[in-house]
Scaffold this motif. Sequence first.
Motif, PDB file in Angstrom:
ATOM      1  N   GLU A  10       9.633  26.017  17.577  1.00  0.00           N
ATOM      2  CA  GLU A  10       8.215  26.129  18.415  1.00  0.00           C
ATOM      3  C   GLU A  10       7.626  27.082  17.567  1.00  0.00           C
ATOM      4  O   GLU A  10       7.977  28.212  17.072  1.00  0.00           O
ATOM      5  CB  GLU A  10       8.449  26.272  19.629  1.00  0.00           C
ATOM      6  N   PRO A  11       6.344  27.110  17.576  1.00  0.00           N
ATOM      7  CA  PRO A  11       5.443  28.233  16.906  1.00  0.00           C
ATOM      8  C   PRO A  11       5.851  29.676  17.483  1.00  0.00           C
ATOM      9  O   PRO A  11       5.794  29.656  18.826  1.00  0.00           O
ATOM     10  CB  PRO A  11       4.070  27.994  17.087  1.00  0.00           C
ATOM     11  N   GLY A  12       6.138  30.641  16.986  1.00  0.00           N
ATOM     12  CA  GLY A  12       6.257  31.974  17.485  1.00  0.00           C
ATOM     13  C   GLY A  12       7.887  32.194  17.494  1.00  0.00           C
ATOM     14  O   GLY A  12       8.265  33.165  17.999  1.00  0.00           O
ATOM     15  N   GLN A  24       7.489  26.902   8.218  1.00  0.00           N
ATOM     16  CA  GLN A  24       7.766  26.939   9.454  1.00  0.00           C
ATOM     17  C   GLN A  24       6.456  27.958  10.058  1.00  0.00           C
ATOM     18  O   GLN A  24       6.147  28.957   9.576  1.00  0.00           O
ATOM     19  CB  GLN A  24       9.011  27.405  10.188  1.00  0.00           C
ATOM     20  N   ASP A  25       6.414  27.947  11.536  1.00  0.00           N
ATOM     21  CA  ASP A  25       5.232  28.851  12.012  1.00  0.00           C
ATOM     22  C   ASP A  25       6.116  29.853  13.055  1.00  0.00           C
ATOM     23  O   ASP A  25       6.127  29.938  14.104  1.00  0.00           O
ATOM     24  CB  ASP A  25       4.413  28.146  12.828  1.00  0.00           C
ATOM     25  N   LEU A  26       6.838  30.678  12.187  1.00  0.00           N
ATOM     26  CA  LEU A  26       7.869  31.592  12.923  1.00  0.00           C
ATOM     27  C   LEU A  26       7.325  32.806  13.241  1.00  0.00           C
ATOM     28  O   LEU A  26       6.519  33.307  12.628  1.00  0.00           O
ATOM     29  CB  LEU A  26       9.183  31.867  12.085  1.00  0.00           C
ATOM     30  N   ILE A  60       2.685  35.667   3.903  1.00  0.00           N
ATOM     31  CA  ILE A  60       2.297  35.154   5.260  1.00  0.00           C
ATOM     32  C   ILE A  60       2.258  36.110   6.435  1.00  0.00           C
ATOM     33  O   ILE A  60       2.082  35.725   7.685  1.00  0.00           O
ATOM     34  CB  ILE A  60       3.026  33.920   5.528  1.00  0.00           C
ATOM     35  N   LEU A 106       5.157  37.691   7.315  1.00  0.00           N
ATOM     36  CA  LEU A 106       6.389  37.448   8.456  1.00  0.00           C
ATOM     37  C   LEU A 106       7.060  38.544   8.575  1.00  0.00           C
ATOM     38  O   LEU A 106       7.303  39.724   7.783  1.00  0.00           O
ATOM     39  CB  LEU A 106       7.385  36.696   7.512  1.00  0.00           C
TER      40      LEU A 106
END
Length: 230
Positions: free
Chosen positions: A109-111, A153-155, A182, A184
């Motif tokens: 999931e995002p985050g 991915q939306d990590l 990005i 990260l």
Amino acid sequence: MSLKVQVGLYGRHAHGGEVITYDPHGVHNTHLDGLAHIGADGGWHGPVPAAASETDEDTIVNWAQHGIATRGVLLDVTAARGVDWIPAEEPVTGADLDAALAATGVTLEPGDALIVYQGRDRYEAAGNVYPSGAAAVRRPGIGQDGARWLAAQDLGLVLWDFHDARDNPGGRLEVHGLIYSIGLALIDNCLLGPAVSTLKDAGISTGLLVAAPPAIHRSTGVLVNPLLLY
């Protein structure tokens, strides 16, 4: 890390204090990299001019104001590969990460905080020395293909034991480069073996990942002690 202890004796009163100096990067201390750690073209992610680190770049202070608390998803890449540790000759790929994620039965999931176990504790227990990122040599870790997978991915952040494998012609730090490209967040040098064993016994692959970075003005990284609660 170095420690200078100062003790004062004043009659019946004693007072102790210290000054601590540490390196918030490298391959030994568990630390959170700031957005001002890796940059390009004279700037940091944002874009923020690199010169701002001399005055007011405050990634770490901003993160410290609210701390880190999110779902952690633990991927055991060694189990997916059927090895004790990831060898330098075969860096972690996107297919490896897909296989390890599929084994958890979890959908990212995002985050989310992605926690990637690559067997560093076993590698070092066998007498191997993990080389510094300052040396442009191939080493165990996530390779260029795995870095592309992470970028897709939306990590919220990535925690890992081994770092970048440097499996590209220029010897670039594939995953660390995502700090700039990005934004990260990375927590390097995590001891993940106990978490893998504990969560495996519990039959789960997720928990609450928490970390509280200290608010050090203009810091490019800080020591942290991340916890995975389940």
